[in-house]
Scaffold this active site. Structure first.
Site, short mmCIF file in Angstrom:
data_model
loop_
_atom_site.label_atom_id
_atom_site.label_comp_id
_atom_site.label_asym_id
_atom_site.label_seq_id
_atom_site.Cartn_x
_atom_site.Cartn_y
_atom_site.Cartn_z
N ALA A 6 -8.41 -16.58 2.96
CA ALA A 6 -9.43 -15.57 3.20
C ALA A 6 -9.38 -14.48 2.12
CB ALA A 6 -9.26 -14.94 4.58
N TYR A 7 -8.17 -14.10 1.73
CA TYR A 7 -8.01 -13.09 0.68
C TYR A 7 -8.62 -13.60 -0.63
CZ TYR A 7 -5.65 -10.06 -2.69
OH TYR A 7 -5.38 -9.20 -3.71
N SER A 8 -8.31 -14.83 -1.00
CA SER A 8 -8.84 -15.40 -2.24
C SER A 8 -10.36 -15.53 -2.18
CB SER A 8 -8.21 -16.77 -2.50
OG SER A 8 -6.83 -16.62 -2.70
N SER A 10 -12.41 -13.67 -0.47
CA SER A 10 -13.04 -12.34 -0.58
C SER A 10 -13.03 -11.85 -2.03
CB SER A 10 -12.35 -11.34 0.34
OG SER A 10 -11.03 -11.07 -0.08
#
Length: 106
Positions: A6-8, A10
């Site tokens: 999810a971080y990547s 975003s």
């Protein structure tokens, strides 16, 4: 990295927005760029590592994974932002400026 999907995603979305918005806003003279910092040494960030011994171990680990051999300083990230906000970058549009000590190149 595990568990960073999810971080990547975003981060990729922010870069995509910069390119899309640059095209959409060009008629208004608005430039959109992205600054992508990696490990920046801030009191809040290093406090999240835990106690002093754990924080030192994490800093050493980070330094070993970054070609520059250390964490970045807030002033270094700020200088990149100041450049993009200045007239010196007047022809820079829709770009992603990595402020990461070379970590993105590995």
């Amino acid at each position: 990295m595990e568990a960073f999907g999810a971080y990547s995603a975003s981060k990729a979305a922010v870069r995509s927005f910069a390119r899309t918005w640059s095209n959409e806003l060009k008629g208004r003279g608005i430039r959109v760029n992205v600054v992508s910092p990696a490990w920046i040494e801030t009191p809040g960030g290093t406090a999240s590592f835990g106690d002093e011994e754990t924080a030192r171990a994490m800093k050493d680990h980070v330094a070993a994974t970054v070609p520059k051999g250390r964490m970045g300083q807030p002033e270094e990230a700020a200088a990149a932002v100041a450049f993009l906000a200045s007239e010196q970058s007047s022809y820079v549009v829709g770009s992603n400026l990595y402020v990461d000590g070379g970590a993105n190149q590995i």
